[in-house]
Design a protein around this motif. Structure first.
Motif, PDB file in Angstrom:
ATOM      1  N   VAL A 292       0.831  -1.205   0.000  1.00  0.00           N
ATOM      2  CA  VAL A 292       0.000   0.000   0.000  1.00  0.00           C
ATOM      3  C   VAL A 292       0.868   1.259   0.000  1.00  0.00           C
ATOM      4  O   VAL A 292       0.609   2.213  -0.751  1.00  0.00           O
ATOM      5  N   LEU A 293       1.906   1.271   0.837  1.00  0.00           N
ATOM      6  CA  LEU A 293       2.794   2.437   0.893  1.00  0.00           C
ATOM      7  C   LEU A 293       3.502   2.653  -0.445  1.00  0.00           C
ATOM      8  O   LEU A 293       3.654   3.789  -0.905  1.00  0.00           O
ATOM      9  N   GLY A 294       3.929   1.552  -1.063  1.00  0.00           N
ATOM     10  CA  GLY A 294       4.594   1.659  -2.354  1.00  0.00           C
ATOM     11  C   GLY A 294       3.651   2.152  -3.441  1.00  0.00           C
ATOM     12  O   GLY A 294       4.035   2.989  -4.275  1.00  0.00           O
ATOM     13  N   PHE A 295       2.417   1.665  -3.430  1.00  0.00           N
ATOM     14  CA  PHE A 295       1.460   2.090  -4.449  1.00  0.00           C
ATOM     15  C   PHE A 295       1.130   3.570  -4.289  1.00  0.00           C
ATOM     16  O   PHE A 295       1.017   4.302  -5.289  1.00  0.00           O
ATOM     17  N   ALA A 296       0.979   4.034  -3.051  1.00  0.00           N
ATOM     18  CA  ALA A 296       0.717   5.460  -2.829  1.00  0.00           C
ATOM     19  C   ALA A 296       1.869   6.310  -3.346  1.00  0.00           C
ATOM     20  O   ALA A 296       1.655   7.383  -3.950  1.00  0.00           O
ATOM     21  N   LEU A 297       3.093   5.836  -3.139  1.00  0.00           N
ATOM     22  CA  LEU A 297       4.261   6.559  -3.653  1.00  0.00           C
ATOM     23  C   LEU A 297       4.250   6.573  -5.179  1.00  0.00           C
ATOM     24  O   LEU A 297       4.584   7.595  -5.800  1.00  0.00           O
ATOM     25  N   GLU A 298       3.855   5.453  -5.798  1.00  0.00           N
ATOM     26  CA  GLU A 298       3.784   5.376  -7.253  1.00  0.00           C
ATOM     27  C   GLU A 298       2.770   6.381  -7.803  1.00  0.00           C
ATOM     28  O   GLU A 298       3.036   7.060  -8.807  1.00  0.00           O
ATOM     29  N   VAL A 299       1.608   6.465  -7.171  1.00  0.00           N
ATOM     30  CA  VAL A 299       0.578   7.401  -7.635  1.00  0.00           C
ATOM     31  C   VAL A 299       1.096   8.827  -7.594  1.00  0.00           C
ATOM     32  O   VAL A 299       0.892   9.620  -8.535  1.00  0.00           O
TER      33      VAL A 299
ATOM     34  N   LEU B 215      -5.543   5.622 -11.095  1.00  0.00           N
ATOM     35  CA  LEU B 215      -4.846   6.920 -11.049  1.00  0.00           C
ATOM     36  C   LEU B 215      -3.551   6.873 -11.851  1.00  0.00           C
ATOM     37  O   LEU B 215      -2.532   7.462 -11.474  1.00  0.00           O
ATOM     38  N   GLY B 216      -3.592   6.146 -12.947  1.00  0.00           N
ATOM     39  CA  GLY B 216      -2.445   6.088 -13.846  1.00  0.00           C
ATOM     40  C   GLY B 216      -1.409   5.037 -13.505  1.00  0.00           C
ATOM     41  O   GLY B 216      -0.407   4.912 -14.213  1.00  0.00           O
TER      42      GLY B 216
ATOM     43  N   PHE C 139      -0.378  -3.877 -10.337  1.00  0.00           N
ATOM     44  CA  PHE C 139       0.722  -4.795 -10.056  1.00  0.00           C
ATOM     45  C   PHE C 139       1.939  -4.068  -9.484  1.00  0.00           C
ATOM     46  O   PHE C 139       2.824  -4.686  -8.885  1.00  0.00           O
ATOM     47  N   ALA C 140       1.999  -2.734  -9.653  1.00  0.00           N
ATOM     48  CA  ALA C 140       3.184  -1.979  -9.244  1.00  0.00           C
ATOM     49  C   ALA C 140       3.471  -2.130  -7.754  1.00  0.00           C
ATOM     50  O   ALA C 140       4.626  -2.185  -7.333  1.00  0.00           O
ATOM     51  N   GLY C 141       2.419  -2.207  -6.938  1.00  0.00           N
ATOM     52  CA  GLY C 141       2.644  -2.362  -5.508  1.00  0.00           C
ATOM     53  C   GLY C 141       3.347  -3.652  -5.152  1.00  0.00           C
ATOM     54  O   GLY C 141       4.052  -3.724  -4.133  1.00  0.00           O
TER      55      GLY C 141
ATOM     56  N   ILE D  99      11.833   9.352   6.327  1.00  0.00           N
ATOM     57  CA  ILE D  99      12.342   8.990   5.002  1.00  0.00           C
ATOM     58  C   ILE D  99      11.192   8.882   4.006  1.00  0.00           C
ATOM     59  O   ILE D  99      11.270   9.388   2.875  1.00  0.00           O
ATOM     60  N   TYR D 100      10.114   8.229   4.418  1.00  0.00           N
ATOM     61  CA  TYR D 100       8.974   8.053   3.518  1.00  0.00           C
ATOM     62  C   TYR D 100       8.356   9.392   3.150  1.00  0.00           C
ATOM     63  O   TYR D 100       8.058   9.655   1.974  1.00  0.00           O
ATOM     64  N   LEU D 101       8.167  10.274   4.131  1.00  0.00           N
ATOM     65  CA  LEU D 101       7.560  11.576   3.853  1.00  0.00           C
ATOM     66  C   LEU D 101       8.446  12.414   2.942  1.00  0.00           C
ATOM     67  O   LEU D 101       7.937  13.183   2.109  1.00  0.00           O
ATOM     68  N   ASN D 102       9.759  12.260   3.060  1.00  0.00           N
ATOM     69  CA  ASN D 102      10.653  13.057   2.221  1.00  0.00           C
ATOM     70  C   ASN D 102      10.516  12.714   0.746  1.00  0.00           C
ATOM     71  O   ASN D 102      10.769  13.559  -0.123  1.00  0.00           O
ATOM     72  N   PHE D 103      10.125  11.480   0.427  1.00  0.00           N
ATOM     73  CA  PHE D 103       9.901  11.126  -0.971  1.00  0.00           C
ATOM     74  C   PHE D 103       8.773  11.976  -1.579  1.00  0.00           C
ATOM     75  O   PHE D 103       8.733  12.169  -2.795  1.00  0.00           O
TER      76      PHE D 103
END
Length: 290
Positions: free
Chosen positions: A106-113, A134-135, A139-141, A178-182
């Motif tokens: 979920v965290l990875g998919f949110a970053l991808e979006v 959302l583009g 599968f990206a997650g 670290i996550y928020l900085n992305f």
């Protein structure tokens, strides 16, 4: 009558009186031991990469045009779901472990979006798919979840232990920053290297202990995370070469992924490691100094 001792047997011409047996040198024994340990390490690392290996095998086998009227991204989502189900049904992953992997998904998919949004455009998924949200294809997650799956499998197969792990609340705050900085780096100052320096100081004494075969070996935790991130960077080059996604500098023709992504993946691996360490059965093998 005096008995004389039996005379020693006469040696045959050309034969030595004694046969000497050459003992193996200590160096050759150590070499065989290290080869055995290296083989154990490589084979167990390959097993730990089961999810990622099967997924990338699918990437190589599924044509870009798709199969059976299904777009490639949709087929890869279906294959990823089948692999994940197989991991749980076979007992290679427990339900608690699946929850941790799902959270990183979920965290990875949110970053991808966010990264593929019109305001940022760090990379893009050019192909059509029914399962795009959302583009971003769903599968990206799983590409992020594969990192968590690897850490869990390696923990079990190599009997990992961690010494001098920082307090969990400190590790959690570091992972959150670290996550928020992305996200914030696109609208504010990018403090990635400051966070990397802080993480290096936080985990400076942390050691990973692992057992490939018989001997328990160790390495600094930060080195293990950086090495894992390097192989993810190599896999990312393969993914872009096969057109799964593209960076702006790859739109005209394929080019190597920038080395800066290695540092990004190092930080993302740290986030995944922090999530996995929260599992109860893994915490039992983590030593946090008082």
């Amino acid at each position: 009558m005096t008995q004389h001792p039996n005379p020693p047997p006469r040696a045959e011409p050309g034969c030595p009186d004694e046969v000497s047996v050459r003992e193996p040198s200590p160096g050759s024994g150590r070499l065989r031991l290290w080869v055995w340990e290296l083989w154990g390490f490589v084979s167990k690392e390959a097993q730990a990469c089961l999810f990622a290996g099967l997924f990338f095998a699918a990437v190589f086998c599924v044509p870009r045009a798709g199969l059976w009227s299904l777009p490639r991204y949709d087929l890869l989502l279906l294959i990823a779901l089948l692999i994940q189900a197989g991991m749980v049904i076979s007992g290679r992953e427990s339900r608690d472990e699946l929850k941790a992997i799902g959270l990183f998904h979920v965290l990875g998919f949110a970053l991808e979006v966010f990264k593929t949004s019109a305001a940022v455009k760090s990379w893009s998924y050019p192909d059509f798919a029914y399962t795009k949200l959302l583009g971003v294809p769903l599968f990206a997650g799983f590409m992020y979840a594969a990192v968590g799956s690897y850490i869990i499998q390696a923990w079990r197969l190599l009997q990992l232990r961690v010494l001098h792990h920082p307090p969990y609340w400190m590790a959690g705050l570091m992972a959150l920053a670290i996550y928020l900085n992305f996200f914030t780096q696109h609208f504010w100052v990018d403090v990635r290297w400051y966070l990397a320096a802080g993480a290096l100081g936080l985990y400076a004494r942390s050691q990973i202990l692992f057992r490939p075969q018989q001997r328990e070996l160790r390495m600094p935790l930060w080195l293990g995370l950086v090495l894992v991130a390097f192989f993810i960077w190599l896999a990312e080059n393969l993914g872009t070469f096969f057109g799964l996604w593209s960076y702006p500098h790859q739109l005209g023709a394929w080019a190597r992924v920038h080395m800066s992504k290695w540092s990004s993946w190092s930080l993302l691996v740290l986030i995944s490691f922090t999530l996995v360490v929260q599992l109860k059965h893994i915490r039992q093998r983590v030593q946090v100094p008082d």
